[in-house]
Design a protein around this motif. Structure first.
Motif, PDB file in Angstrom:
ATOM      1  N   VAL A   1       0.845  -1.192   0.000  1.00  0.00           N
ATOM      2  CA  VAL A   1       0.000   0.000   0.000  1.00  0.00           C
ATOM      3  C   VAL A   1       0.880   1.241   0.000  1.00  0.00           C
ATOM      4  O   VAL A   1       2.070   1.182   0.303  1.00  0.00           O
ATOM      5  CB  VAL A   1      -0.948   0.027   1.226  1.00  0.00           C
ATOM      6  CG1 VAL A   1      -1.877  -1.183   1.204  1.00  0.00           C
ATOM      7  CG2 VAL A   1      -0.168   0.079   2.529  1.00  0.00           C
ATOM      8  N   SER A   2       0.298   2.376  -0.321  1.00  0.00           N
ATOM      9  CA  SER A   2       1.048   3.630  -0.335  1.00  0.00           C
ATOM     10  C   SER A   2       1.205   4.165   1.090  1.00  0.00           C
ATOM     11  O   SER A   2       0.534   3.714   2.021  1.00  0.00           O
ATOM     12  CB  SER A   2       0.327   4.667  -1.209  1.00  0.00           C
ATOM     13  OG  SER A   2      -0.962   4.940  -0.684  1.00  0.00           O
TER      14      SER A   2
ATOM     15  N   ASP B   1      -0.548  11.596   6.886  1.00  0.00           N
ATOM     16  CA  ASP B   1      -1.963  11.380   7.157  1.00  0.00           C
ATOM     17  C   ASP B   1      -2.505  12.628   7.848  1.00  0.00           C
ATOM     18  O   ASP B   1      -1.981  13.041   8.882  1.00  0.00           O
ATOM     19  CB  ASP B   1      -2.128  10.157   8.056  1.00  0.00           C
ATOM     20  CG  ASP B   1      -3.568   9.747   8.258  1.00  0.00           C
ATOM     21  OD1 ASP B   1      -4.361  10.598   8.718  1.00  0.00           O
ATOM     22  OD2 ASP B   1      -3.896   8.586   7.979  1.00  0.00           O
ATOM     23  N   PRO B   2      -3.559  13.246   7.296  1.00  0.00           N
ATOM     24  CA  PRO B   2      -4.088  14.477   7.903  1.00  0.00           C
ATOM     25  C   PRO B   2      -4.455  14.319   9.376  1.00  0.00           C
ATOM     26  O   PRO B   2      -4.313  15.247  10.168  1.00  0.00           O
ATOM     27  CB  PRO B   2      -5.324  14.785   7.051  1.00  0.00           C
ATOM     28  CG  PRO B   2      -5.060  14.113   5.742  1.00  0.00           C
ATOM     29  CD  PRO B   2      -4.288  12.877   6.068  1.00  0.00           C
ATOM     30  N   ARG B   3      -4.940  13.152   9.747  1.00  0.00           N
ATOM     31  CA  ARG B   3      -5.297  12.920  11.147  1.00  0.00           C
ATOM     32  C   ARG B   3      -4.056  12.971  12.029  1.00  0.00           C
ATOM     33  O   ARG B   3      -4.066  13.573  13.118  1.00  0.00           O
ATOM     34  CB  ARG B   3      -5.983  11.560  11.301  1.00  0.00           C
ATOM     35  CG  ARG B   3      -7.270  11.398  10.511  1.00  0.00           C
ATOM     36  CD  ARG B   3      -7.708   9.938  10.512  1.00  0.00           C
ATOM     37  NE  ARG B   3      -6.710   9.086   9.863  1.00  0.00           N
ATOM     38  CZ  ARG B   3      -6.746   7.748   9.861  1.00  0.00           C
ATOM     39  NH1 ARG B   3      -7.731   7.116  10.500  1.00  0.00           N
ATOM     40  NH2 ARG B   3      -5.815   7.045   9.236  1.00  0.00           N
ATOM     41  N   ALA B   4      -2.983  12.342  11.561  1.00  0.00           N
ATOM     42  CA  ALA B   4      -1.747  12.326  12.337  1.00  0.00           C
ATOM     43  C   ALA B   4      -1.099  13.709  12.372  1.00  0.00           C
ATOM     44  O   ALA B   4      -0.543  14.126  13.393  1.00  0.00           O
ATOM     45  CB  ALA B   4      -0.783  11.295  11.743  1.00  0.00           C
TER      46      ALA B   4
ATOM     47  N   ILE C   1       1.692   7.603   7.460  1.00  0.00           N
ATOM     48  CA  ILE C   1       0.905   6.428   7.835  1.00  0.00           C
ATOM     49  C   ILE C   1       0.508   5.670   6.566  1.00  0.00           C
ATOM     50  O   ILE C   1       0.070   6.285   5.585  1.00  0.00           O
ATOM     51  CB  ILE C   1      -0.370   6.843   8.602  1.00  0.00           C
ATOM     52  CG1 ILE C   1      -0.025   7.737   9.807  1.00  0.00           C
ATOM     53  CG2 ILE C   1      -1.163   5.617   9.023  1.00  0.00           C
ATOM     54  CD1 ILE C   1       0.723   7.069  10.923  1.00  0.00           C
ATOM     55  N   PRO C   2       0.638   4.340   6.544  1.00  0.00           N
ATOM     56  CA  PRO C   2       0.208   3.569   5.383  1.00  0.00           C
ATOM     57  C   PRO C   2      -1.282   3.758   5.089  1.00  0.00           C
ATOM     58  O   PRO C   2      -2.098   3.927   6.005  1.00  0.00           O
ATOM     59  CB  PRO C   2       0.517   2.118   5.787  1.00  0.00           C
ATOM     60  CG  PRO C   2       1.617   2.238   6.795  1.00  0.00           C
ATOM     61  CD  PRO C   2       1.307   3.492   7.556  1.00  0.00           C
ATOM     62  N   ALA C   3      -1.623   3.724   3.821  1.00  0.00           N
ATOM     63  CA  ALA C   3      -3.020   3.888   3.404  1.00  0.00           C
ATOM     64  C   ALA C   3      -3.896   2.806   4.025  1.00  0.00           C
ATOM     65  O   ALA C   3      -3.517   1.634   4.075  1.00  0.00           O
ATOM     66  CB  ALA C   3      -3.115   3.838   1.880  1.00  0.00           C
ATOM     67  N   GLY C   4      -5.072   3.211   4.497  1.00  0.00           N
ATOM     68  CA  GLY C   4      -6.034   2.272   5.041  1.00  0.00           C
ATOM     69  C   GLY C   4      -5.845   1.938   6.504  1.00  0.00           C
ATOM     70  O   GLY C   4      -6.606   1.124   7.057  1.00  0.00           O
ATOM     71  N   ALA C   5      -4.860   2.549   7.155  1.00  0.00           N
ATOM     72  CA  ALA C   5      -4.571   2.220   8.550  1.00  0.00           C
ATOM     73  C   ALA C   5      -5.482   2.979   9.503  1.00  0.00           C
ATOM     74  O   ALA C   5      -5.894   4.112   9.233  1.00  0.00           O
ATOM     75  CB  ALA C   5      -3.117   2.526   8.869  1.00  0.00           C
ATOM     76  N   ASP C   6      -5.782   2.356  10.627  1.00  0.00           N
ATOM     77  CA  ASP C   6      -6.426   3.036  11.748  1.00  0.00           C
ATOM     78  C   ASP C   6      -5.329   3.545  12.671  1.00  0.00           C
ATOM     79  O   ASP C   6      -4.330   2.849  12.901  1.00  0.00           O
ATOM     80  CB  ASP C   6      -7.335   2.081  12.523  1.00  0.00           C
ATOM     81  CG  ASP C   6      -8.544   1.634  11.721  1.00  0.00           C
ATOM     82  OD1 ASP C   6      -9.056   2.457  10.932  1.00  0.00           O
ATOM     83  OD2 ASP C   6      -8.965   0.475  11.885  1.00  0.00           O
ATOM     84  N   LEU C   7      -5.512   4.732  13.221  1.00  0.00           N
ATOM     85  CA  LEU C   7      -4.516   5.277  14.132  1.00  0.00           C
ATOM     86  C   LEU C   7      -4.674   4.681  15.530  1.00  0.00           C
ATOM     87  O   LEU C   7      -5.767   4.320  15.951  1.00  0.00           O
ATOM     88  CB  LEU C   7      -4.639   6.797  14.214  1.00  0.00           C
ATOM     89  CG  LEU C   7      -4.446   7.590  12.919  1.00  0.00           C
ATOM     90  CD1 LEU C   7      -4.403   9.087  13.230  1.00  0.00           C
ATOM     91  CD2 LEU C   7      -3.179   7.166  12.179  1.00  0.00           C
TER      92      LEU C   7
ATOM     93  N   VAL D   1      -2.864  -1.683  10.570  1.00  0.00           N
ATOM     94  CA  VAL D   1      -3.273  -1.894   9.189  1.00  0.00           C
ATOM     95  C   VAL D   1      -3.316  -3.402   8.953  1.00  0.00           C
ATOM     96  O   VAL D   1      -2.329  -4.099   9.165  1.00  0.00           O
ATOM     97  CB  VAL D   1      -2.335  -1.179   8.191  1.00  0.00           C
ATOM     98  CG1 VAL D   1      -0.889  -1.542   8.401  1.00  0.00           C
ATOM     99  CG2 VAL D   1      -2.775  -1.406   6.752  1.00  0.00           C
ATOM    100  N   GLY D   2      -4.490  -3.902   8.553  1.00  0.00           N
ATOM    101  CA  GLY D   2      -4.663  -5.350   8.488  1.00  0.00           C
ATOM    102  C   GLY D   2      -4.517  -5.924   9.891  1.00  0.00           C
ATOM    103  O   GLY D   2      -5.122  -5.440  10.840  1.00  0.00           O
ATOM    104  N   ASN D   3      -3.676  -6.945  10.021  1.00  0.00           N
ATOM    105  CA  ASN D   3      -3.442  -7.524  11.343  1.00  0.00           C
ATOM    106  C   ASN D   3      -2.090  -7.098  11.913  1.00  0.00           C
ATOM    107  O   ASN D   3      -1.559  -7.733  12.828  1.00  0.00           O
ATOM    108  CB  ASN D   3      -3.518  -9.053  11.277  1.00  0.00           C
ATOM    109  CG  ASN D   3      -2.403  -9.670  10.449  1.00  0.00           C
ATOM    110  OD1 ASN D   3      -1.803  -9.005   9.599  1.00  0.00           O
ATOM    111  ND2 ASN D   3      -2.125 -10.941  10.673  1.00  0.00           N
TER     112      ASN D   3
END
Length: 211
Positions: free
Chosen positions: A56-57, A61-64, A88-94, A107-109
């Motif tokens: 992933v890219s 991350d704007p949130r971070a 932060i990698p795309a699709g990750a939860d912070l 991200v994932g597991n």
């Protein structure tokens, strides 16, 4: 929290080694926890390696970035190095970092946390509610009372065979003058744990009476 630890690896700051470890461990386990390598310096490459391993890219991350702006409200303090901690990698939860704001992520597991022990602990506590948890393993410790392992090893093996639902280990340590042996029993089944504990205590008491 009922999640079994299966393997620990210490990996150098080498991209190929980190990516190889990530891919091997995330494929064979429910979760992969990483600690360290998400700070502001050149050797903090974990986030990039996680992105490459998952294909992933990665970007700011704007949130971070917003979290870091809370930490560094003066724009001149939020320099390029510190902004690395917002990649932060795309699709990750912070993962919340109540101590220094710079987040971890999941991200994932793959769960990526800071290496500073206090921050890592806070991140782990923050991410725990999102994890699938099982029954907690209870444990009891029994002191061998000075008996060396060689005297109780055979009997302890018999107790283990008779109690397959209990993990039994013997752990000697040296206090500077003598070896002290602790027998540790672990199980998710309390009745089985207490039964095995009684058997080990009977074994130790019997051997001590013969000594």
């Amino acid at each position: 929290i009922g999640i079994d630890l299966r393997e620990v690896r210490v990996v150098p700051d080498d991209e190929g080694a980190i990516i190889e470890a990530i891919n091997a461990l995330r494929a064979g386990n429910t979760y992969l926890f990483t600690t360290g390598g998400i700070g502001p310096t050149h050797d903090d490459i974990t986030a990039d390696c996680v992105a490459k391993a998952l294909g992933v890219s990665i970007d700011h991350d704007p949130r971070a970035v917003a979290l870091l702006r809370e930490r560094y409200p003066d724009p001149k303090d939020l320099n390029e190095s510190r902004l690395r901690m917002a990649r932060i990698p795309a699709g990750a939860d912070l993962i919340d970092n109540p101590i220094s704001k710079a987040p971890g992520f999941m991200v994932g597991n793959v769960i990526v946390m800071a290496g500073v022990p206090a921050i890592m602990q806070a991140m782990l506590e923050a991410v725990t509610p999102k994890l699938a948890q099982g029954r907690v393993i209870a444990s009891v410790s029994i002191d061998s009372g000075g008996l060396p392992e060689g005297l109780y090893a055979s009997g302890l093996g018999d107790v283990q065979k008779a109690n397959p639902g209990v993990i039994i280990g013997s752990y000697p340590h040296f206090d500077g003058q003598r070896f002290i042996n602790q027998i540790v029993l672990r199980s998710r089944d309390d009745a089985a744990l207490q039964s095995a504990k009684a058997a080990v205590e009977t074994l130790i008491d019997s051997l001590k009476s013969q000594a």
